[in-house]
Design a protein around this motif. Structure first.
Motif, mmCIF file in Angstrom:
data_model
loop_
_atom_site.group_PDB
_atom_site.id
_atom_site.type_symbol
_atom_site.label_atom_id
_atom_site.label_comp_id
_atom_site.label_asym_id
_atom_site.label_seq_id
_atom_site.Cartn_x
_atom_site.Cartn_y
_atom_site.Cartn_z
ATOM 1 N N SER A 45 -8.484 1.686 12.802
ATOM 2 C CA SER A 45 -7.737 1.770 11.544
ATOM 3 C C SER A 45 -6.306 2.210 11.793
ATOM 4 O O SER A 45 -5.362 1.648 11.238
ATOM 5 N N SER A 46 -6.173 3.227 12.633
ATOM 6 C CA SER A 46 -4.841 3.751 12.922
ATOM 7 C C SER A 46 -4.017 2.747 13.731
ATOM 8 O O SER A 46 -2.813 2.569 13.498
ATOM 9 N N LYS A 87 -5.612 7.443 0.513
ATOM 10 C CA LYS A 87 -5.087 8.807 0.411
ATOM 11 C C LYS A 87 -6.224 9.819 0.459
ATOM 12 O O LYS A 87 -6.000 11.014 0.583
ATOM 13 N N LEU A 147 -2.994 0.022 11.406
ATOM 14 C CA LEU A 147 -1.953 0.514 10.501
ATOM 15 C C LEU A 147 -0.603 0.494 11.212
ATOM 16 O O LEU A 147 0.349 -0.129 10.750
ATOM 17 N N ARG A 199 -10.767 7.385 8.423
ATOM 18 C CA ARG A 199 -11.831 6.470 8.033
ATOM 19 C C ARG A 199 -13.125 6.848 8.726
ATOM 20 O O ARG A 199 -13.152 7.039 9.937
ATOM 21 N N ILE A 230 1.529 3.544 2.041
ATOM 22 C CA ILE A 230 2.316 3.781 3.261
ATOM 23 C C ILE A 230 3.560 2.870 3.253
ATOM 24 O O ILE A 230 4.671 3.306 3.550
ATOM 25 N N ASN A 260 0.854 -1.181 0.000
ATOM 26 C CA ASN A 260 0.000 0.000 0.000
ATOM 27 C C ASN A 260 0.898 1.242 0.000
ATOM 28 O O ASN A 260 2.122 1.143 0.119
ATOM 29 N N PHE A 294 -2.358 9.892 6.142
ATOM 30 C CA PHE A 294 -3.292 8.958 5.484
ATOM 31 C C PHE A 294 -4.708 9.435 5.773
ATOM 32 O O PHE A 294 -4.932 10.263 6.659
ATOM 33 N N VAL A 328 -5.508 1.356 3.923
ATOM 34 C CA VAL A 328 -5.239 2.782 4.118
ATOM 35 C C VAL A 328 -5.477 3.502 2.805
ATOM 36 O O VAL A 328 -5.230 2.953 1.738
ATOM 37 N N THR A 372 -3.633 11.675 10.397
ATOM 38 C CA THR A 372 -4.673 11.776 9.379
ATOM 39 C C THR A 372 -4.491 13.058 8.558
ATOM 40 O O THR A 372 -3.802 13.991 8.968
#
Ligand code: ATP
Ligand code: MG
Length: 559
Positions: free
Chosen positions: A46-47, A319, A50, A263, A11, A9, A260, A317, A230
């Motif tokens: 999500s974070s 953009k 990640l 969400r 990142i 991805n 990123f 993730v 974010t």
């Protein structure tokens, strides 16, 4: 290698590029930096996935850093809840860090900056400072205090630190450029006076650093290589780097801020501040109310860590910001529980069924498979008798051919039991059905292999023996908001869209084995949905939460 190669991805691509240019593998270090001003929500998942996912992928440490620079909103309760949630998701942090541990270091650096002419004390009100900020197309105006002498600045800053300056008295500002096209570079505030007790440092500090001044420096102190945040922080990156340049010496390890997309999830809110309102205004009972999109709410609702991780990984993730349909989250938990949750029978809206040709007083125990998706789950015995409960909606006196459930004169199978035929109904004075009378075919027992048992009938119903049933409070949850983006409707407050039917409580009648169910046990009530024992459950009174129905009932409505 046997492992399928996943494409990187964006990142991971950034990291791979940095590994060529600036870092070695050993330099890699990440962090998850929550502010302890509320409980973690599904956006944070999500974070977390990640950062901790990168840690796993690159075998690099990941710090848990509490960004605790604002004592007016932060509490120990939130620190504890955040730690519990991350552990529950299955991640381990390398070090538990606190921005507040760096207050002294940050202060010393600020003093150095004053000495170097990079910071000054401004005595204007925050309103005056805001007025001078200018606009994106117009430069700002310099503060009349901008050129105070170093001595005066040091003296005033010392007073601020000692609590001799009232709240809102002075602020310390970085001296950068009031004409910068990036508004954040127009002499941003580094410190404000706040005479509040901090949950860790108590009354020690009377000044508190702002996010921009604390965050990058914390990354620097901890040797974080990639500080992922974010997208709204993209314009902060220039300031992040400017501050780093001031505190570092040539050759020092420098972290990088990278961004990123946040969400968002449909039919809910992912903002701690707004979730707090739901709790404080009584729309929900607590932060872990099973309707809340918090990790603790989802846990209590019956979500598994695997389902949340799967959700986060599958949306990946991005953009660009987008809205993820909550149906996708529900899909993930359904898929996981399908493999794990034992099947049981429970009737939530009962009507009594009497098998007129089944001997009175008799009972038998029938074999029932625990989970067709998992052979190792084995089977159990369930009691069958003359009087059963079935679901009221599973019977109609007369129905068209598409109704594959019980009607008069037609046959259906009772799950794990016999084939029955509708014969008659008993009604009360108002015409409501109080009993359904049926006959059963004694030779049709499931699994007996007889010709009668193999006969095809259109429907299969779940049921519970009246005499053996255990009662439970069953909490049927629905979406917390009726609107897809409750906080995105112009001129409307998100609280206006709280779904008044987000919780319905019914009494369920369950097969007797469930009386020993423990808090957090997860089961599938066959034909209904996945359920989990709530923490309010006691030995005297079982309480179940509906995690998710078997099918997406909202999809049906829109079809
Ligand atoms: P909130 O408005 O809910 O308080 P926040 O971003 O201010 O959100 P933090 O505690 O500062 O909350 O967030 C910790 C980390 O989680 C940050 O790196 C932040 O960018 C990330 N994060 C927060 N919300 C989301 C989201 N919806 N999607 C992805 N990452 C998020
Ligand atoms: Mg925040």
């Amino acid at each position: 290698m046997a492992e399928a190669k996943k494409s990187l991805n964006f990142i991971e691509q950034i990291i791979e590029e940095d590994l060529v240019k600036d870092y070695t593998k050993d330099d890699l270090k990440f962090r998850f930096p929550p502010e302890p001003n509320g409980y973690l929500h599904i956006g944070h998942a999500s974070s977390i996935c990640l950062n901790f996912g990168l840690g796993e992928r690159y075998n690099a440490p990941v710090n848990l850093r509490f960004d605790d620079t604002n004592p007016t909103k932060e509490e120990q309760e939130y620190v504890d809840a955040i730690k519990e949630d991350i552990k529950w998701l299955g991640f381990k942090w390398a070090e538990e860090c606190y921005a507040s541990d760096y207050f002294q270091k940050l202060y010393d650096w600020a003093v150095d900056m004053i000495k170097n002419g990079d910071a000054y004390v401004d005595s204007q009100t925050s309103e005056e400072i805001a007025e001078q900020k200018g606009t994106p197309t117009q430069p700002g105006k310099e503060s009349p205090y901008r050129n105070r002498s170093v001595e005066e600045n040091l003296e005033l800053f010392e007073q601020m630190k000692n609590g001799e300056t009232p709240e809102r008295g002075h602020v310390l500002r970085a001296k950068i450029d009031m004409a910068s096209p990036n508004m954040l570079m127009r002499d941003p505030v580094m410190y404000r006076c706040l005479h509040k007790k901090h949950h860790r440092t108590g009354d020690e500090w009377k000044i508190y650093p702002m996010y921009d001044w604390a965050h990058g420096q914390s990354d620097f102190i901890e040797h974080v290589s990639h500080s992922f945040c974010t997208l709204e922080f993209l314009p902060h990156r220039e300031l992040y780097n400017w501050f780093l340049e001031k505190v570092s010496k040539p050759g020092d390890f420098e972290p990088k801020q990278r961004e990123f997309a946040r969400r968002n999830l449909s039919h809910t809110i992912v903002s701690k501040r707004k979730l707090l309102q739901l709790v404080e205004k009584g729309f929900v009972d607590s932060w872990d109310d099973p309707r809340m999109p918090t990790i603790s709410g989802l846990r209590r609702r019956g979500y598994t860590p695997e389902s949340i991780r799967k959700f986060a990984d599958s949306i990946g993730v991005g953009k660009r910001e987008n809205l993820i349909d909550v149906a996708h989250l529900e899909f993930c938990v359904r898929e996981d529980l399908n493999k794990k949750a034992p099947r049981v029978m429970g009737v939530l809206d009962p009507v009594k069924l009497v098998i007129t040709n089944y001997p009175e007083g008799e009972e038998e125990w029938l074999e029932a498979e625990n989970n067709p998706e998992d052979e190792a789950a084995g089977s159990r015995q369930i009691p069958f008798s003359r009087e059963l409960y079935i679901e009221r909606e599973d019977f109609k006196e007369s129905a068209n051919r598409k109704f594959f459930r019980l009607t008069l004169g037609k046959e259906v199978r009772l799950k794990n039991a016999y084939i029955i035929k509708g014969e008659d109904v008993v009604k009360d004075a108002d015409g409501n059905i109080t009993e359904i009378h049926v006959t059963y075919d004694p030779k049709s027992k499931s699994g007996s292999g007889t010709e009668e048992s193999l006969r095809k009938v259109k429907g299969t119903l779940h049921w519970v023996s009246v005499k053996h049933a255990v009662e439970a409070e069953v909490r049927l949850y629905d979406r917390l908001f009726t609107e897809e983006t409750p906080d995105g409707v112009k001129d409307k407050d998100y609280l206006e869209f709280v779904n008044p039917e987000s919780l319905k409580v019914v009494t369920g009648y369950l097969e007797p084995g469930l009386k020993d169910a423990k808090i957090q046990d997860k089961v599938q009530f066959q034909r209904i949905g996945y359920f989990c024992v709530d923490k309010d459950s006691t030995l005297e009174k079982l309480v179940f939460n509906r995690t998710v129905s078997l099918r997406d009932s909202w999809a049906k409505i829109s079809n």
